[in-house]
Design a protein around this motif. Structure first.
Motif, short mmCIF file in Angstrom:
data_model
loop_
_atom_site.label_atom_id
_atom_site.label_comp_id
_atom_site.label_asym_id
_atom_site.label_seq_id
_atom_site.Cartn_x
_atom_site.Cartn_y
_atom_site.Cartn_z
N THR A 1 28.47 -9.18 20.63
CA THR A 1 28.38 -10.58 21.38
C THR A 1 28.00 -11.68 20.28
O THR A 1 27.57 -11.46 19.33
CB THR A 1 27.25 -10.41 22.52
N PRO A 2 28.30 -12.94 20.73
CA PRO A 2 27.89 -14.00 19.73
C PRO A 2 26.49 -14.25 19.42
O PRO A 2 26.05 -14.56 18.41
CB PRO A 2 28.28 -15.32 20.61
N GLY A 3 25.47 -13.53 20.32
CA GLY A 3 24.19 -13.59 19.98
C GLY A 3 23.67 -12.81 19.05
O GLY A 3 23.06 -12.96 18.32
N TYR A 4 24.20 -11.50 19.26
CA TYR A 4 24.19 -10.36 18.17
C TYR A 4 24.50 -11.13 16.71
O TYR A 4 23.75 -10.74 15.79
CB TYR A 4 24.96 -9.20 18.42
N ASP A 5 25.75 -11.74 16.78
CA ASP A 5 26.38 -12.10 15.57
C ASP A 5 25.52 -13.21 14.86
O ASP A 5 25.26 -13.17 13.65
CB ASP A 5 27.79 -12.61 15.42
N ALA A 6 25.04 -13.91 15.79
CA ALA A 6 23.87 -15.12 15.18
C ALA A 6 22.65 -14.84 14.72
O ALA A 6 22.10 -15.09 13.76
CB ALA A 6 23.76 -16.16 16.28
N ILE A 7 22.18 -13.73 15.38
CA ILE A 7 20.93 -12.95 15.24
C ILE A 7 20.99 -12.29 13.59
O ILE A 7 20.34 -12.41 12.59
CB ILE A 7 20.26 -12.13 15.88
N VAL A 8 22.20 -11.45 13.41
CA VAL A 8 22.28 -10.92 12.11
C VAL A 8 22.62 -11.71 11.08
O VAL A 8 22.31 -11.74 9.83
CB VAL A 8 23.43 -9.75 12.34
N GLU A 9 23.24 -12.96 11.29
CA GLU A 9 23.68 -13.73 10.24
C GLU A 9 22.24 -14.42 9.84
O GLU A 9 22.15 -15.05 8.62
CB GLU A 9 24.69 -14.97 10.70
N ARG A 10 21.37 -14.76 10.95
CA ARG A 10 20.12 -15.64 10.47
C ARG A 10 19.15 -14.61 10.00
O ARG A 10 18.51 -14.86 8.90
CB ARG A 10 19.51 -16.00 12.08
N TRP A 11 19.02 -13.37 10.41
CA TRP A 11 17.75 -12.68 10.01
C TRP A 11 18.32 -11.27 9.08
O TRP A 11 17.37 -10.62 8.73
CB TRP A 11 17.00 -12.20 11.05
N GLY A 12 19.56 -10.75 9.10
CA GLY A 12 20.07 -10.02 8.33
C GLY A 12 19.84 -8.64 8.92
O GLY A 12 19.62 -8.47 9.94
N ASP A 13 20.11 -7.41 8.19
CA ASP A 13 20.27 -6.09 8.59
C ASP A 13 18.83 -5.53 8.74
O ASP A 13 18.69 -4.48 9.34
CB ASP A 13 21.06 -5.36 7.50
N SER A 14 17.77 -6.41 8.43
CA SER A 14 16.20 -6.01 8.51
C SER A 14 15.91 -5.87 9.96
O SER A 14 15.07 -5.11 10.31
CB SER A 14 15.38 -6.72 7.95
N VAL A 15 16.79 -6.37 10.76
CA VAL A 15 16.36 -6.57 12.49
C VAL A 15 17.52 -5.58 13.23
O VAL A 15 17.43 -5.55 14.21
CB VAL A 15 16.51 -7.72 12.91
N LEU A 16 18.10 -4.55 12.37
CA LEU A 16 19.05 -3.65 13.10
C LEU A 16 18.29 -2.27 12.57
O LEU A 16 17.80 -1.80 11.87
CB LEU A 16 20.44 -3.58 12.28
N SER A 17 18.78 -1.44 13.97
CA SER A 17 18.56 -0.05 13.65
C SER A 17 19.62 0.64 12.97
O SER A 17 20.50 -0.10 12.58
CB SER A 17 18.37 0.59 14.98
N PRO A 18 19.45 1.92 12.67
CA PRO A 18 20.47 2.65 11.61
C PRO A 18 21.80 2.65 12.10
O PRO A 18 22.73 2.73 11.48
CB PRO A 18 19.82 3.87 11.45
N ASP A 19 21.89 2.54 13.58
CA ASP A 19 23.14 2.59 14.13
C ASP A 19 23.56 1.39 14.35
O ASP A 19 24.86 1.03 15.26
CB ASP A 19 23.09 3.60 15.49
N GLY A 20 23.21 0.22 13.76
CA GLY A 20 23.59 -1.17 14.11
C GLY A 20 23.32 -2.00 15.07
O GLY A 20 23.62 -2.88 15.30
N VAL A 21 22.55 -1.03 16.26
CA VAL A 21 22.10 -2.01 17.45
C VAL A 21 20.78 -2.70 16.87
O VAL A 21 20.02 -2.59 15.96
CB VAL A 21 21.62 -1.08 18.59
N LEU A 22 20.71 -4.01 17.71
CA LEU A 22 19.46 -4.84 17.40
C LEU A 22 18.27 -4.09 17.95
O LEU A 22 18.09 -3.44 18.72
CB LEU A 22 19.59 -6.08 18.42
N ASP A 23 17.38 -4.10 16.59
CA ASP A 23 16.03 -3.28 16.90
C ASP A 23 15.21 -4.59 17.39
O ASP A 23 14.39 -5.67 16.40
CB ASP A 23 15.67 -3.01 15.42
#
Length: 199
Positions: free
Chosen positions: A64-86
């Motif tokens: 989703t655009p929301g997911y992409d925007a969050i990853v762009e802003r805060w990076g992989d540190s807010v993702l779980s190992p399977d790539g889902v938002l933590d």
């Protein structure tokens, strides 16, 4: 739990002359007040429920655009190992910084409002009689005027803190930060049509 319902005589009267074809109710309350329990009670009595927390999760699904925007802003540190938002990692990242929390809300809240408006329109088209929107930040986000009735669920602050630590596994300092970020319950009680004390 002791549940007491009271009507607030000082609350603004909405649609006083004639009842609307569909009653649109906002269900709100500060964190850990017990909104989910009250929401289930409404559903058991035939109401349609639209849950802002569910919509918020949809808004940040992978792709989703929301997911992409969050990853762009805060990076992989807010993702779980399977790539889902933590969500827990993201919460720890933003709740101590009002600026970052504002950035996150600016990403998520518009999409949540869009999805909620769509679901309300669908319910109206189906002829649903009562639609309950569970919106924790109803007053903080200035959404109260869009509803026919407002129901506030409240519980004492120490009890809410206890529930956050015991039931959600939060650290006490983290739980206190989350409580402090929300509008005091007394201010919300003055603006609600009905108050349910859930202690």
């Amino acid at each position: 739990a002791r549940v007491r319902t009271e009507a607030c005589p000082t609350a603004r009267c909405r649609h006083a002359s004639s009842p609307p074809t569909m009653l649109l109710v906002a269900l709100t309350g500060n964190i850990a007040a017990g909104k989910s329990t009250v929401a289930k009670s409404f559903v058991a009595r035939g109401a349609t429920l639209i849950d802002a927390d569910v919509l918020a999760r949809r808004a940040v699904r992978v792709g989703t655009p929301g997911y992409d925007a969050i990853v762009e802003r805060w990076g992989d540190s807010v993702l779980s190992p399977d790539g889902v938002l933590d969500r827990a990692a993201l919460r720890r990242r933003v709740f101590g910084d009002p600026g970052e929390l504002h950035e996150l809300n600016a990403i998520v809240h518009p999409e949540v409002e869009r999805m909620r408006d769509q679901l309300v329109a669908e319910a109206r088209a189906r002829g649903d009689r009562v639609v309950v929107c569970d919106i924790p930040l109803l007053f903080e986000n200035n959404l109260a005027d869009g509803f026919d009735r407002i129901v506030l669920v409240d519980a004492p602050r120490p009890l809410r803190l206890e529930r956050l630590v015991r039931d959600r596994g939060l650290r006490e300092t983290e739980a206190m930060q989350m409580i402090a970020r929300q509008m005091p319950a007394d201010l919300k009680r003055a603006r609600a049509d009905f108050v349910i004390d859930n202690d």
